[in-house]
Design an enzyme around this catalytic site. Structure first.
Site, PDB file in Angstrom:
ATOM      1  N   THR A  93       0.871  -1.175   0.000  1.00 56.13           N
ATOM      2  CA  THR A  93       0.000   0.000   0.000  1.00 56.13           C
ATOM      3  C   THR A  93       0.907   1.223   0.000  1.00 56.13           C
ATOM      4  O   THR A  93       1.636   1.449   0.976  1.00 56.13           O
ATOM      5  CB  THR A  93      -0.889   0.030   1.258  1.00 56.13           C
ATOM      6  OG1 THR A  93      -1.656  -1.168   1.300  1.00 56.13           O
ATOM      7  CG2 THR A  93      -1.824   1.228   1.238  1.00 56.13           C
ATOM      8  N   LYS A 168      -7.652   1.544  -2.983  1.00 57.41           N
ATOM      9  CA  LYS A 168      -7.271   1.098  -1.643  1.00 57.41           C
ATOM     10  C   LYS A 168      -7.402   2.242  -0.618  1.00 57.41           C
ATOM     11  O   LYS A 168      -7.986   2.074   0.451  1.00 57.41           O
ATOM     12  CB  LYS A 168      -5.824   0.589  -1.698  1.00 57.41           C
ATOM     13  CG  LYS A 168      -5.167   0.311  -0.372  1.00 57.41           C
ATOM     14  CD  LYS A 168      -5.613  -0.975   0.242  1.00 57.41           C
ATOM     15  CE  LYS A 168      -5.038  -1.170   1.639  1.00 57.41           C
ATOM     16  NZ  LYS A 168      -5.565  -2.308   2.330  1.00 57.41           N
ATOM     17  N   LYS A 243      -1.320   5.193   8.564  1.00 54.89           N
ATOM     18  CA  LYS A 243      -0.559   5.290   7.306  1.00 54.89           C
ATOM     19  C   LYS A 243      -1.519   5.485   6.124  1.00 54.89           C
ATOM     20  O   LYS A 243      -1.322   6.364   5.290  1.00 54.89           O
ATOM     21  CB  LYS A 243       0.265   4.011   7.116  1.00 54.89           C
ATOM     22  CG  LYS A 243       0.912   3.894   5.749  1.00 54.89           C
ATOM     23  CD  LYS A 243       1.522   2.508   5.504  1.00 54.89           C
ATOM     24  CE  LYS A 243       1.718   2.300   4.011  1.00 54.89           C
ATOM     25  NZ  LYS A 243       2.299   1.032   3.658  1.00 54.89           N
TER      26      LYS A 243
HETATM   27  P1  NAD Z   1       5.999  -5.857   7.264  1.00 56.50           P
HETATM   28  O1  NAD Z   1       6.712  -4.708   7.867  1.00 56.50           O
HETATM   29  O2  NAD Z   1       5.659  -7.027   8.113  1.00 56.50           O
HETATM   30  O3  NAD Z   1       6.833  -6.403   5.992  1.00 56.50           O
HETATM   31  C1  NAD Z   1       7.566  -5.590   5.125  1.00 56.50           C
HETATM   32  C2  NAD Z   1       8.862  -6.315   4.818  1.00 56.50           C
HETATM   33  O4  NAD Z   1       9.608  -5.572   3.852  1.00 56.50           O
HETATM   34  C3  NAD Z   1       9.769  -6.478   6.039  1.00 56.50           C
HETATM   35  O5  NAD Z   1      10.051  -7.853   6.208  1.00 56.50           O
HETATM   36  C4  NAD Z   1      11.020  -5.671   5.689  1.00 56.50           C
HETATM   37  O6  NAD Z   1      12.212  -6.236   6.195  1.00 56.50           O
HETATM   38  C5  NAD Z   1      10.978  -5.725   4.170  1.00 56.50           C
HETATM   39  N1  NAD Z   1      11.704  -4.644   3.519  1.00 56.50           N
HETATM   40  C6  NAD Z   1      11.647  -3.309   3.753  1.00 56.50           C
HETATM   41  N2  NAD Z   1      12.433  -2.636   2.874  1.00 56.50           N
HETATM   42  C7  NAD Z   1      12.994  -3.571   2.083  1.00 56.50           C
HETATM   43  C8  NAD Z   1      13.901  -3.511   0.992  1.00 56.50           C
HETATM   44  N3  NAD Z   1      14.396  -2.335   0.548  1.00 56.50           N
HETATM   45  N4  NAD Z   1      14.279  -4.670   0.395  1.00 56.50           N
HETATM   46  C9  NAD Z   1      13.793  -5.864   0.822  1.00 56.50           C
HETATM   47  N5  NAD Z   1      12.934  -5.989   1.863  1.00 56.50           N
HETATM   48  C10 NAD Z   1      12.554  -4.858   2.484  1.00 56.50           C
HETATM   49  O7  NAD Z   1       4.687  -5.239   6.597  1.00 56.50           O
HETATM   50  P2  NAD Z   1       3.369  -6.028   6.130  1.00 56.50           P
HETATM   51  O8  NAD Z   1       2.376  -6.027   7.230  1.00 56.50           O
HETATM   52  O9  NAD Z   1       3.788  -7.309   5.475  1.00 56.50           O
HETATM   53  O10 NAD Z   1       2.819  -5.009   5.037  1.00 56.50           O
HETATM   54  C11 NAD Z   1       3.408  -4.932   3.746  1.00 56.50           C
HETATM   55  C12 NAD Z   1       2.556  -3.972   2.906  1.00 56.50           C
HETATM   56  O11 NAD Z   1       1.221  -4.453   2.830  1.00 56.50           O
HETATM   57  C13 NAD Z   1       2.478  -2.561   3.494  1.00 56.50           C
HETATM   58  O12 NAD Z   1       2.522  -1.637   2.440  1.00 56.50           O
HETATM   59  C14 NAD Z   1       1.117  -2.542   4.204  1.00 56.50           C
HETATM   60  O13 NAD Z   1       0.560  -1.263   4.287  1.00 56.50           O
HETATM   61  C15 NAD Z   1       0.311  -3.457   3.283  1.00 56.50           C
HETATM   62  N6  NAD Z   1      -0.834  -4.124   3.936  1.00 56.50           N
HETATM   63  C16 NAD Z   1      -0.692  -4.693   5.155  1.00 56.50           C
HETATM   64  C17 NAD Z   1      -1.792  -5.316   5.746  1.00 56.50           C
HETATM   65  C18 NAD Z   1      -1.676  -5.957   7.104  1.00 56.50           C
HETATM   66  O14 NAD Z   1      -2.721  -6.267   7.694  1.00 56.50           O
HETATM   67  N7  NAD Z   1      -0.478  -6.197   7.628  1.00 56.50           N
HETATM   68  C19 NAD Z   1      -3.027  -5.368   5.072  1.00 56.50           C
HETATM   69  C20 NAD Z   1      -3.122  -4.807   3.795  1.00 56.50           C
HETATM   70  C21 NAD Z   1      -2.004  -4.185   3.231  1.00 56.50           C
END
Ligand code: NAD
Length: 294
Positions: A93, A168, A243
């Site tokens: 997102t 979204k 966010k």
């Molecule tokens: P998270 O923080 O658990 O995972 C993100 C991952 O990206 C981490 O493991 C981090 O180490 C990795 N990362 C960051 N920068 C990086 C880079 N340059 N290279 C490689 N890896 C890198 O977050 P999440 O909960 O998995 O969410 C991911 C996305 O999905 C976000 O944009 C969030 O807004 C969206 N989202 C999350 C949810 C939820 O319920 N968690 C629901 C819908 C959408």
């Protein structure tokens, strides 16, 4: 079998990539976190030492990252190493502007691309029942659909580049506002001596009916599966709601749209996070409102 480079193996990326593996695809993953890489390896994901290594043999690349900046930096790097014609999909997102920039990078490199953010949370990612909202060309969408259908149960083409992110943030702005509205109604009901169950029974079958009430009720009792019954453990963390509300307000500012309730909802979640509740489920905002803090 498709080879997929999957970058970002966190709360969402880990179960999403695991579902691609279960469906018989070869997934090569990369994450900055060693622990996340090791956990993904346990789910059958082949791990790479760099993003470039993860995408080199890929037919499709999926990114699932925290924000626009890392997406643009990972895409910039990946696009130098992917095979010609590889499909680029970003399911993070992020802001609409960065999504459009990512599409532009892909276009310059001659690769088809899609912004494909999701709703459904970690539960939906694990069960493979996410909703994907997609922006990009009809050709990129058609190519991506079979892969997205492994990770989700509904895949919608919303329009051209950035349309998925627009859908979204508009959806989540409704959600943030409606959760505060439902919470305020329960707080008022309590003050008026009306039981939460009575309000639920009436509002859930009346014109106040909405998802925040009937699926995610912020008071314990009426909907046993809602986070209110579990000490407001997320679910969908308040920090992530903030966010998304900020993204909606940035987009509204750039587009010149009036969203006064979206702006107010962002302020309330900002105060909720500043008070130390960012890791709580976003429906926990009711406790904050009950205490008279806004
Ligand atoms: P998270 O923080 O658990 O995972 C993100 C991952 O990206 C981490 O493991 C981090 O180490 C990795 N990362 C960051 N920068 C990086 C880079 N340059 N290279 C490689 N890896 C890198 O977050 P999440 O909960 O998995 O969410 C991911 C996305 O999905 C976000 O944009 C969030 O807004 C969206 N989202 C999350 C949810 C939820 O319920 N968690 C629901 C819908 C959408």
């Amino acid at each position: 079998m498709t080879t997929i480079g999957f970058i970002g193996l966190g709360n969402m990326g880990a179960p999403m990539s695991a579902n691609l593996v279960k469906a018989g695809h070869r997934v090569i993953g990369f994450d900055l976190s060693r622990a996340h890489l090791d956990a993904a390896a346990g789910q059958g994901v082949a791990t790479a030492a760099t993003a470039a290594d993860a995408v080199r043999e890929a037919d499709a690349v999926v990114t699932m990252l925290p924000a626009g900046k890392p997406v643009l930096s990972v895409w910039g790097d990946a696009l130098k190493h992917v095979r010609p014609g590889a499909l680029m999909i970003d399911s993070s997102t992020i802001d609409v502007e960065s999504a459009r920039q990512a599409h532009a990078l892909a276009r310059e490199a001659g690769m088809p691309s899609l912004d494909a953010p999701v709703s459904g949370g970690v539960g939906g990612a694990t069960a493979g029942t996410l909703t994907f909202m997609c922006g990009g060309s009809p050709e990129a969408f058609a190519k991506a659909k079979p892969l997205l259908e492994i990770m989700g149960k509904k895949v919608v083409h919303c329009g051209e580049a950035g349309a998925g992110q627009a859908a979204k943030i508009c959806n989540n702005m409704i959600l943030g506002i409606s959760m505060i509205g439902v919470s305020e109604a329960f707080v008022l009901a309590e003050k008026l001596g009306l039981s939460p169950q009575a309000l639920f029974d009436v509002a859930s079958t009346s014109s106040g009916q909405c998802w925040s009430l009937t699926t995610y009720c912020p008071v314990p009792g009426p909907v046993p599966t809602s986070p209110a019954n579990n000490g407001y453990a997320p679910g969908f963390a308040a920090a992530l709601m903030l966010k998304d509300l900020r993204l909606s307000q940035d987009a509204a500012g750039l587009a010149g749209a009036a969203t006064p309730l979206g702006a107010h909802a962002a302020k309330i979640y900002e105060a909720f996070e500043a008070a130390g509740f960012g890791a709580k489920d976003f429906s926990g905002v009711i406790e904050f409102l009950r205490a008279g803090l806004k």
